[in-house]
Scaffold this motif. Structure first.
Motif, PDB file in Angstrom:
ATOM      1  N   UNK A 146       0.849  -1.228  -0.099  1.00  0.00           N
ATOM      2  CA  UNK A 146      -0.121  -0.040   0.102  1.00  0.00           C
ATOM      3  C   UNK A 146       0.877   1.144   0.044  1.00  0.00           C
ATOM      4  N   UNK A 147       0.423   2.343  -0.776  1.00  0.00           N
ATOM      5  CA  UNK A 147       1.196   3.533  -0.851  1.00  0.00           C
ATOM      6  C   UNK A 147       1.017   4.279   0.353  1.00  0.00           C
ATOM      7  N   UNK A 148       2.125   4.446   1.027  1.00  0.00           N
ATOM      8  CA  UNK A 148       2.254   5.590   2.292  1.00  0.00           C
ATOM      9  C   UNK A 148       2.900   6.720   2.227  1.00  0.00           C
ATOM     10  N   UNK A 149       3.358   7.092   0.879  1.00  0.00           N
ATOM     11  CA  UNK A 149       3.945   8.444   0.364  1.00  0.00           C
ATOM     12  C   UNK A 149       3.626   9.504   1.046  1.00  0.00           C
ATOM     13  N   UNK A 150       2.449   9.747   1.192  1.00  0.00           N
ATOM     14  CA  UNK A 150       1.820  11.007   1.832  1.00  0.00           C
ATOM     15  C   UNK A 150       1.114  10.922   3.221  1.00  0.00           C
ATOM     16  N   UNK A 151       1.422   9.878   3.788  1.00  0.00           N
ATOM     17  CA  UNK A 151       0.731   9.730   5.209  1.00  0.00           C
ATOM     18  C   UNK A 151       1.826  10.301   6.444  1.00  0.00           C
TER      19      UNK A 151
END
Ligand SMILES: Nc1ncnc2c1ncn2[C@@H]1O[C@H](COP(=O)(O)OP(=O)(O)OP(=O)(O)O)[C@@H](O)[C@H]1O
Ligand SMILES: [Mg+2]
Lengths: 311, 298, 247
Positions: C66-71
Motif C-alpha cells: 500500500x502507498x504510504x508516500x503522503x501519510x
C-alpha cells in the motif's frame, strides 16, 4: 497524597468561615478561580500556555445567566451541569482550531479569541447587557427556593465538594495514558507521533477538559457574585489564571486551589489597606514565589511533607 | 477608487505607524531574547503619560514648539532608566527557563507598572493635543491632511528603514543578528551577549515608549492603555511572524487599515478587527506572514 | 518474494543539497539490511521520507503493497513501521519505564482517561521489553539523566514496544562503547529474529555490518550506488574509497 491535601484544604475552607463568616464568600470565589486555574494547569502539563482561558470562565458565567433568563431554568445543579457542557462544547469547537498551534502562537490565539469574545460581550448590549452585565438570580435547589443567605451556604460548601471532585478526577486523568501522553506532547511531540498517537487529538481532549473546568469555575463565580460583567473574559483575568496555576505549582492538582486561595486572600487584605495597589502587591508576591519557590506554593507543602516522612 | 476613501487610508496609515512602533519593539525583544514581554504595553502607556507631563512642563517654559521635544525626550528617558534596570534584574533570571515562567515574570511586571501608573498619574484621563494643533494641516486637491499624521507615517518608515540598516550595517546591529541566529556561535566568538541583551531590550522599550509618546496627542491617556496596547501589539507581531521587522510593518499596515475601515463601516467592531485579521492570517500561515519554522533534526 | 517496503525514484532537495536524488530500493520480509554511506549522504533523510517526517518532491513509498508516500508519521507507525532515531527521541519528563509504557499504551489504546498508565499489565510488559536490552536496572531513572548510550537503547526499546513489522534503526550503537557494541547488537538481532521483524539499520562501523547484515545498501550523495551481500560489497574498491575512505 493529592487526596489528603485537597481534603485538608477543603476542611480548612469549611471551618474557618465558622469563625470569620465573610471568609465564606472569599473562599467560594477562590474555588471558582481555582477550578478555572486547574483547567489552565492541565494545559500547562502539555506545555501549552493559554492567555485566553477567561473566555471559558465567562462562557460558563454567561451561560448560567442566559439559561436562567431565556430558558427559565432555575435548578442549581442543572445550571452547573448545563453551563459546564456549554463551555465544553465551545472549547471543543475552538479547540479544533487551537490544536494546530504551539508555544507562543497558542498563547496568542487564545488571547485573540478571548478578546473577540470580550468585545462581543461588551458591545452586544441587547443580548449581553453590554458593560452593565447581567444579574444572576438565586437559583432553586431541588425545587425549593432558598433565601440568598441559605443559598450562599449551600454554594460555599457545595463548591468545596466540587473542588475535591475536580481535583481527584483531574489527578486520575493526568496519570492515565491520555494524561501522560499530554506531558509527552510537551517533552517530545515528534516521538509521540512516532508512537502512532495524534498529538492534536490528545491536546483537543485536554483543551475541552480545561474549558469545562474554566466554565464550571465561571458558573460558581456567577452564582457567588450574583452579577456578571464582560471583564470576566478580559485578558488580565486569563493572566491571573495562569498566575494562579503557576503560583500554586503545577506539580499536583491541589496547587491550583492553593494558588487561588492565596490570591483571593491577598486580594481581600490588599483591598482593605491599599485598594489602589493590589496589583502591585500581587505582582510582587508573584515574583517572589517565582524567584524563591520554583515549584510553587504546593511544592512547599510537598517538600515539608516529604521531610516530615523521612526520618 | 473614490477620493472619499483617502482620509480613511491616511487615518489607517497613521494608526499603523503607531501600532508599528510598539509591535516592532515587541518583535525585536522576542527575536533577541526569545521572551514574550507582557509588560511591553506598559512602556507604551508610560511613554504617553510622561510625554504629556514633560510636554506640558516644557510648553510652560518655552512655548508649544519646545513642547514638541517631549515626544522624543520622554521615550529616551524611559528607555535609559527602565531598559537596563529591568533587563538586569528581572529578565536575565528567566533566560532558559520554561515559557510559562517567562511570561509570568513579565506579567508580574505588568501588574506592578499598571498600578504604579495609577498611583503616580491618578485615574483621570490626560490629554494634550498641542503638538497636533501647532503642526497644522495641508490641503492637497481639496483634501485636508493633518500634518501630524503625515509625520507619523514618515517616522514609521524612517524607523523601519533605520532598524534594518542598523542590523545590517552597524557593528552593534551585526552583533545582535549573530546573537539572534546562533547563541552558541556568538559565545564562541566572544560576543558579550549580556550587553547585546541590555541594548536590544532598551531599544524595544524605547520603541514602545516612542509609540506611546507619539500617540499621546491623538488620544486620551488613561488607565487601561497599556493592557489594550499589549494585546494589539501581540496580534500585530503574530500576524507579521514573530521576530520579523518587515512582517511587523506589513501587519501594522494591514491592521491599521482594517481598523480605520471598521471605524468607518462598523464602528462597534473596530476593537475586534485586529484579532480577526490575526485569526485569518494564522489560519493560512500558521507562523505569520513572514514567519517559518525549521524541521527539528531527529 | 514480494517486497515489504519498496521505494521508487524518491527526490528531495534542501536548498541546493540533493538529499534524495532518485532513491530506488526494495526490502524483503525478514531481511536485516545495513545502510552505509558517508556523512551527509542522505541516510537519515531516507528514513525521514519513508516515515512521513518529510514528504518527497517526487517518487513513492509502498509498504506491504500500500502507498504510504503522503501519510503522516503517526499513520505510518500504526501500519507497522517503527523507528529508532539517530538522535534519541525520548519523553524527557518521564522515567524510562514510563517511556516504554507510553509506547505500549499507544499500541493497545491510548484513549483511556481514567485507568492509570502504570497498570500491572503494562508494567510487566515494559519490564520485559527493557529486559531484552538489559535496561531493567535503569527502569525508574528519568530519561533526561541517562548517558547517551543508554538513551539510544531506550529509544530502541520504545520502538520494539510498538511491535512493528518493519523496524528502522538509525545508527543503533553509535553512543555505545566498542566493547559493548557486539553484545548489544546480538540482543537486538535475537529480538528481531524471535519477532520475525524485518529491519534496516544505518551503520558506520563496517565490522558490525559484516557481522550482522544480510544485505548492504550503499548510499552516496542522495542515492543508492550499490547493493549486495556484505562480503562482496565491503571488498569493492569503489565502495571502499567512497564510503570507508570518507567516514
Ligand atoms: N531538514 C533539513 N533541512 C535542510 N537540510 C537538511 C535537512 N535534513 C537534511 N539536510 C541535509 O541533507 C543532507 C543529508 O543529510 P542526512 O542527515 O540525511 O545525512 P546522513 O547520511 O544521515 O548523515 P550522517 O551520517 O551524518 O547522519 C545533508 O547535507 C544535510 O545537511
Ligand atoms: Mg544520519
Amino acid at each position: 497524597m493529592t487526596l489528603r491535601h485537597i481534603i485538608g484544604l477543603a476542611l480548612i475552607a469549611a471551618v474557618l468561615p465558622l469563625a470569620v463568616p465573610w471568609l465564606g464568600f472569599v473562599f467560594t470565589l477562590a474555588v471558582g478561580k481555582g477550578l478555572a486555574a486547574l483547567g489552565v494547569a492541565v494545559l500547562l502539563r502539555g506545555g501549552l500556555i493559554s492567555i485566553g482561558h477567561a473566555l471559558y470562565f465567562a462562557v460558563g458565567a454567561y451561560a448560567t445567566a442566559f439559561l436562567m433568563r431565556n430558558d427559565g431554568i432555575n435548578e442549581f445543579l442543572l445550571l452547573l451541569l448545563l453551563s459546564t457542557v456549554v463551555a465544553t462544547l465551545v472549547g471543543l469547537v475552538v479547540g479544533v482550531f487551537m490544536v494546530r498551534y504551539r508555544a507562543i502562537f497558542f498563547a496568542m490565539l487564545n488571547l485573540a479569541v478571548s478578546m473577540v469574545f470580550f468585545t462581543l460581550l461588551s458591545k452586544m448590549y441587547h443580548v449581553t447587557g453590554g458593560t452593565d452585565g447581567l444579574r444572576v438570580a438565586t437559583p432553586t435547589l431541588f425545587g425549593f427556593a432558598p433565601s440568598r443567605v441559605q443559598f450562599n451556604s449551600v454554594l460555599q460548601y457545595g463548591s468545596l465538594i466540587l473542588m475535591i471532585g475536580a481535583a481527584l478526577i483531574v489527578d486520575r486523568y493526568l496519570r492515565s495514558p491520555l494524561g501522560e501522553a499530554l506531558s509527552a506532547v510537551h517533552s517530545n511531540e515528534v516521538r509521540l507521533e512516532y508512537l502512532g498517537v495524534s498529538a492534536r487529538r490528545v491536546i483537543l481532549i485536554a483543551y475541552a477538559a480545561s474549558a469545562a473546568l474554566a466554565g464550571l469555575g465561571g458558573t460558581v463565580t456567577a452564582f457567588a457574585v450574583g452579577h456578571i460583567v464582560p471583564e470576566l473574559s478580559y485578558w488580565t483575568i486569563s493572566g491571573q489564571l495562569v498566575l494562579i496555576a503557576v503560583l500554586g505549582g503545577i506539580g499536583g492538582t491541589p496547587g491550583a486551589f492553593i494558588g487561588a486561595f492565596f490570591l483571593e486572600l491577598v486580594r481581600t487584605f490588599a483591598v482593605g489597606f491599599a485598594a489602589d495597589a493590589w496589583n502591585v502587591i500581587i505582582g510582587i508576591a508573584l515574583l517572589i514565589v517565582i524567584f524563591f519557590l520554583p515549584e510553587g506554593l504546593y511544592g512547599l507543602l510537598h517538600r515539608t511533607g516529604k521531610q516530615g516522612s523521612t526520618p | 477608487m473614490s477620493s472619499a476613501y483617502i482620509p480613511l487610508i491616511v487615518d489607517g496609515l497613521a494608526d499603523a505607524a503607531l501600532i508599528f512602533f510598539v509591535a516592532v519593539g515587541l518583535t525585536l525583544v522576542f527575536s533577541v531574547m526569545r521572551i514574550l514581554n507582557v509588560a511591553h504595553g506598559s512602556f507604551y502607556a508610560l511613554g504617553a503619560y510622561i510625554s504629556v507631563v514633560i510636554g506640558l512642563w516644557l510648553t510652560g517654559r518655552g512655548g508649544p514648539v519646545l513642547g514638541l521635544a517631549a515626544l522624543v525626550i520622554s521615550p529616551v528617558l524611559i528607555a535609559v532608566l527602565l531598559g537596563p534596570l529591568i533587563e538586569l534584574t528581572l529578565l536575565r533570571w528567566t533566560y532558559g527557563r520554561p515559557e510559562a515562567l517567562q511570561i509570568l515574570v513579565t506579567f508580574g511586571l505588568f501588574l506592578i507598572l499598571e498600578d504604579a501608573q495609577k498611583l503616580i498619574f491618578g485615574v483621570q484621563p490626560y490629554s494634550q493635543d498641542t503638538p497636533m494643533q501647532i503642526l497644522g494641516i495641508t490641503r492637497i486637491g481639496g483634501i485636508v491632511y493633518l500634518n501630524y499624521q503625515l509625520i507619523l507615517v514618515l517616522m514609521a518608515v524612517l524607523v523601519a528603514v533605520g532598524l534594518r540598516l542598523m542590523l545590517k550595517r552597524t557593528r552593534i546591529g551585526k552583533l545582535i543578528v549573530t546573537v539572534v541566529t546562533d547563541q552558541e556561535l556568538a559565545q564562541t566568538l566572544g560576543i558579550d551577549s549580556s550587553r547585546v541583551f541590555i541594548l536590544a531590550f532598551s531599544l524595544g522599550v524605547f520603541l514602545a515608549a516612542l509609540g506611546g509618546a507619539l500617540a499621546s496627542p491623538t488620544v486620551g491617556v488613561a488607565p487601561g492603555l497599556g493592557s489594550e496596547t499589549i494585546v494589539l501589539a501581540f496580534a500585530v507581531a503574530a500576524i507579521g511572524g514573530l521576530g520579523q521587522i518587515e512582517g511587523a510593518a506589513l501587519a501594522a499596515i494591514l491592521v491599521g487599515l482594517t481598523r480605520s475601515a471598521a471605524i468607518y463601516f462598523a464602528p462597534e467592531f473596530q476593537p475586534v478587527a485586529p484579532y480577526l485579521v490575526m485569526l485569518a492570517v494564522l489560519l493560512v500561515r500558521p507562523f505569520g506572514l513572514f514567519g517559518s519554522i525549521g524541521l527539528r533534526r531527529i | 518474494m514480494t517486497a515489504i517496503l519498496s521505494v521508487r525514484d524518491l527526490h528531495i532537495n534542501f536548498g541546493g543539497v540533493k538529499a534524495a536524488d532518485g532513491v530506488d530500493l526494495e526490502i524483503f520480509p525478514h531481511e536485516l539490511v545495513a545502510v552505509i554511506g558517508p556523512n551527509g549522504s542522505g541516510k537519515t533523510t531516507f528514513l525521514n521520507l519513508c516515515t512521513g517526517y518529510i514528504s518527497p518532491s517526487q517518487g513513492s513509498v509502498t509498504f506491504e503493497g500500500q502507498a504510504i508516500t503522503d501519510l503522516r508519521p503517526r499513520q505510518i507507525t500504526r501500519r507497522g513501521i517503527a523507528r529508532a532515531f539517530q538522535i534519541p527521541q525520548l519523553f524527557t519528563g518521564h522515567s524510562l519505564i514510563d517511556n516504554v509504557m507510553l509506547a505500549i499504551a499507544a499500541q493497545r489504546g491510548i484513549w483511556q482517561p481514567f485507568r492509570p498508565l502504570a497498570q500491572r499489565e503494562y508494567l510487566d510488559e515494559a519490564r520485559r521489553t527493557l529486559g531484552l536490552l538489559s535496561l531493567d536496572e535503569a527502569a525508574d531513572l528519568p530519561t533526561a539523566t541517562l548517558p547517551e548510550g543508554m538513551r539510544k537503547l531506550a529509544d530502541i526499546a520504545i520502538a520494539l514496544a510498538l511491535k512493528p513489522r518493519l523496524l528502522l534503526l538509525d545508527e543503533p550503537t553509535s553512543g555505545v562503547s566498542t566493547a559493548e557494541k557486539f553484545p548489544l547488537m546480538d540482543k537486538i538481532v535475537s529480538v528481531l529474529r524471535a519477532g520475525k521483524i524485518t529491519a534496516l539499520f544505518v551503520e558506520h562501523d563496517m565490522d558490525m555490518v559484516e557481522r550482522y547484515a544480510d544485505r548492504v545498501l550503499v548510499w552516496d550523495a542522495g542515492r543508492v550506488i550499490a547493493t549486495g551481500a556484505p562480503g562482496e560489497i565491503l571488498r569493492s574498491a569503489d565502495v571502499l574509497e567512497r564510503v570507508i575512505g570518507v567516514s
